[in-house]
Design an enzyme around this catalytic site. Structure first.
Site, PDB file in Angstrom:
ATOM      1  N   GLY A   1       0.817  -1.208   0.000  1.00  0.00           N
ATOM      2  CA  GLY A   1       0.000   0.000   0.000  1.00  0.00           C
ATOM      3  C   GLY A   1       0.853   1.262   0.000  1.00  0.00           C
TER       4      GLY A   1
ATOM      5  N   ASN B  77      -6.721   4.042  10.260  1.00  0.00           N
ATOM      6  CA  ASN B  77      -6.115   2.816  10.790  1.00  0.00           C
ATOM      7  C   ASN B  77      -5.906   2.841  12.300  1.00  0.00           C
ATOM      8  OD1 ASN B  77      -4.142   4.789   9.720  1.00  0.00           O
ATOM      9  ND2 ASN B  77      -2.690   3.509  10.811  1.00  0.00           N
TER      10      ASN B  77
ATOM     11  N   GLN C 179      -7.388   0.089   4.816  1.00  0.00           N
ATOM     12  CA  GLN C 179      -8.096  -0.534   5.944  1.00  0.00           C
ATOM     13  C   GLN C 179      -9.512  -0.998   5.583  1.00  0.00           C
ATOM     14  OE1 GLN C 179      -7.047  -1.506   8.899  1.00  0.00           O
ATOM     15  NE2 GLN C 179      -4.999  -0.613   8.792  1.00  0.00           N
TER      16      GLN C 179
ATOM     17  N   SER D 292      -3.786  -3.265   0.235  1.00  0.00           N
ATOM     18  CA  SER D 292      -2.640  -4.042   0.697  1.00  0.00           C
ATOM     19  C   SER D 292      -3.157  -5.406   1.145  1.00  0.00           C
ATOM     20  CB  SER D 292      -1.998  -3.298   1.866  1.00  0.00           C
ATOM     21  OG  SER D 292      -0.935  -4.034   2.377  1.00  0.00           O
ATOM     22  N   ALA D 293      -2.645  -6.484   0.515  1.00  0.00           N
ATOM     23  CA  ALA D 293      -3.209  -7.828   0.740  1.00  0.00           C
ATOM     24  C   ALA D 293      -3.138  -8.295   2.197  1.00  0.00           C
ATOM     25  CB  ALA D 293      -2.490  -8.836  -0.148  1.00  0.00           C
ATOM     26  N   HIS D 294      -2.068  -7.886   2.909  1.00  0.00           N
ATOM     27  CA  HIS D 294      -1.905  -8.451   4.257  1.00  0.00           C
ATOM     28  C   HIS D 294      -2.910  -7.904   5.266  1.00  0.00           C
ATOM     29  CE1 HIS D 294       0.410  -5.234   6.511  1.00  0.00           C
ATOM     30  NE2 HIS D 294       0.682  -4.817   5.284  1.00  0.00           N
TER      31      HIS D 294
ATOM     32  N   THR E  47       9.461  -8.042 -12.464  1.00  0.00           N
ATOM     33  CA  THR E  47       8.760  -9.327 -12.619  1.00  0.00           C
ATOM     34  C   THR E  47       7.674  -9.471 -11.565  1.00  0.00           C
ATOM     35  OG1 THR E  47      10.771 -10.273 -13.505  1.00  0.00           O
ATOM     36  CG2 THR E  47       9.108 -11.839 -12.734  1.00  0.00           C
TER      37      THR E  47
ATOM     38  N   CYS F 206       4.047   0.763  12.649  1.00  0.00           N
ATOM     39  CA  CYS F 206       5.343   1.406  12.489  1.00  0.00           C
ATOM     40  C   CYS F 206       5.717   2.231  13.720  1.00  0.00           C
ATOM     41  CB  CYS F 206       5.336   2.316  11.266  1.00  0.00           C
ATOM     42  SG  CYS F 206       3.930   2.116  10.222  1.00  0.00           S
TER      43      CYS F 206
HETATM   44  N1  PLP Z   1      -2.301   2.993   4.700  1.00  0.00           N
HETATM   45  C1  PLP Z   1      -2.934   2.561   5.802  1.00  0.00           C
HETATM   46  C2  PLP Z   1      -4.214   3.204   6.201  1.00  0.00           C
HETATM   47  C3  PLP Z   1      -2.408   1.506   6.559  1.00  0.00           C
HETATM   48  O1  PLP Z   1      -3.052   1.100   7.660  1.00  0.00           O
HETATM   49  C4  PLP Z   1      -1.192   0.927   6.152  1.00  0.00           C
HETATM   50  C5  PLP Z   1      -0.576  -0.145   6.957  1.00  0.00           C
HETATM   51  O2  PLP Z   1      -0.520  -0.083   8.165  1.00  0.00           O
HETATM   52  C6  PLP Z   1      -0.585   1.394   4.984  1.00  0.00           C
HETATM   53  C7  PLP Z   1      -1.163   2.429   4.286  1.00  0.00           C
HETATM   54  C8  PLP Z   1       0.682   0.803   4.476  1.00  0.00           C
HETATM   55  O3  PLP Z   1       0.411  -0.417   3.846  1.00  0.00           O
HETATM   56  P1  PLP Z   1       1.603  -1.445   3.554  1.00  0.00           P
HETATM   57  O4  PLP Z   1       1.901  -2.130   4.835  1.00  0.00           O
HETATM   58  O5  PLP Z   1       1.043  -2.391   2.536  1.00  0.00           O
HETATM   59  O6  PLP Z   1       2.727  -0.662   3.016  1.00  0.00           O
END
Ligand code: PLP
Length: 391
Positions: free
Chosen positions: A89, A169, A197, A217-219, A255, A343
């Site tokens: 993301g 988030n 989110q 973001s897949a995770h 790739t 983070c």
């Molecule tokens: N944007 C939001 C709102 C998020 O919560 C996060 C991840 O915590 C990100 C962006 C970043 O995503 P990624 O971990 O895929 O870089």
């Protein structure tokens, strides 16, 4: 020489390993669906061709790639050509914002101080590099954005990118995407929304909601880490962030990680398939947590109003001295929650999001973010509450 482990330390690690784990940090990342692991394992084992190769292994990989793109597009009512795969993301946010300034000649970014750093820090970097104007929409004490202020800011005519997230988030406050798209259209501004989110957790129909760019973001929806996508509305004119081969029509060379992308498509398919049942179940876990907090911590406060069903950010009526240790104490009991985005969860600096919403005094008090998934149970919540009572 192998390092000797002190016996006390060894016992503590053993205890932690045998303890029931309570994972309530799903806004940070999520456990994979078993079906996603199976799909990815099959692809890693059998479908290892490079999608740019012309032989049959390559063509097979290409077909997996394009079927994944089609499937993802269908879930958000976009066309396949509008989906560009990225590594995460953060990359997708950076690409969209940077190209909007560099290539589309945007002179101003309107964002808010409660965005994820992937947007906030990008806006600041672009301001430094390109001397563009950056304006911030006012945040109300309940975490909502002041959309009257957004319209006021937009009344100053200037080529503008509005970048506002869908679900916050840290607090789970929700932006009305339809309303903001409408305001942006009325003022001829481009609209980018960080939907990291909410993708996989709510329905987004990009035919009905005219957003120009969204990211995922897949995770965050039980898929693998290291993959995501950007939706770029047709003819938007974005140019690549870096250069290389012809992958992703040349706008995102490199790739393609086929196993990750197919895992992401599978995760989105399952999330959408289970959306109604899972969201009702998860909302019931959140309601149960609130009830339990009311009984055990009568003076607790929820940060944010009308928040998303899987997120609960609370300030606890505990002594300020506990702020820095609360996560550690819960962790020792096998309970994973956080204080904000992953983070910064290791830091004791107050959250930049809560700093916009709370009084300086409330900001010093212990707060935690509890984020749920369909894998959680009532027992998890009971263990969390017991853990908090003993903090
Ligand atoms: N944007 C939001 C709102 C998020 O919560 C996060 C991840 O915590 C990100 C962006 C970043 O995503 P990624 O971990 O895929 O870089």
């Amino acid at each position: 020489m192998a390092k000797k482990i002190n016996p006390k330390q060894f016992l503590r690690i053993q205890n932690l390993n045998s303890m029931k784990k309570v994972y309530l940090d799903n806004a940070s990342t999520t456990a994979l669906y078993p079906e996603v692991i199976a799909e990815m394992t099959k692809i890693l084992t059998e479908d290892y061709g490079n999608p740019s190769s012309t032989h049959s292994l390559g063509r097979n990989a290409k077909s997996i790639l394009e079927l994944s793109r089609k499937s993802i597009a269908k879930h958000i009512n976009a066309t396949a050509s509008e989906i560009i795969f990225t590594s995460c993301g953060t990359e997708a946010n950076n690409w969209i914002m940077r190209s909007a300034v560099k290539d589309l000649k945007t002179k101003r970014i309107i964002t808010s101080k409660i965005e994820h750093h992937a947007v906030l820090h990008t806006a600041m970097a672009l301001q430094n590099e390109y001397a563009i104007q950056v304006d911030y929409v006012k945040v109300k004490p309940n975490g909502e954005l002041d959309l009257t202020h957004l319209a006021e800011l937009l009344s100053e005519e200037k080529k503008t990118l509005v970048s506002l997230m869908h679900v916050n988030n840290e607090t789970g406050t929700i932006l009305d995407l339809d309303r903001v798209s409408q305001i942006c259209q009325e003022h001829n501004a481009l609209f980018h929304s960080d939907t990291v989110q909410s993708i996989g957790k709510s329905k987004i129909d990009l035919q009905k909601t005219p957003i120009d760019f969204i990211v995922a973001s897949a995770h965050k929806f039980h898929g693998p880490k290291g993959t995501g996508f950007a939706f770029i509305r047709k003819n938007a004119g974005l140019q690549p962030l870096f250069f290389g081969g012809e992958q992703e029509k040349g706008v995102r060379p490199g790739t393609e990680a086929i196993h990750q992308i197919a895992g992401m498509a599978k995760a989105l398919e399952l999330s959408n398939q289970n959306l109604e049942t899972d969201s009702v179940y998860i909302a019931s876990l959140k309601a149960y947590t609130i009830e339990k907090l009311k009984v055990n911590f009568p003076d607790f406060k929820i940060n944010g109003e009308n928040t998303f069903y899987n997120l609960l950010n609370v300030t606890l009526p505990l002594d300020e001295s506990k702020t820095s240790m609360i996560l550690f104490h819960l962790d020792m009991k096998g309970i994973a929650v956080s204080r904000g985005s992953a983070c910064q969860s290791g830091s004791i600096r107050p959250s930049h999001v809560l700093a916009e919403m709370l009084s300086p005094n409330d900001l010093k008090k212990p707060n935690i973010r509890i984020s749920f998934s369909h894998f959680n149970t009532i027992e998890d919540i009971d263990l969390l509450i017991e853990g908090l009572k003993n903090c």
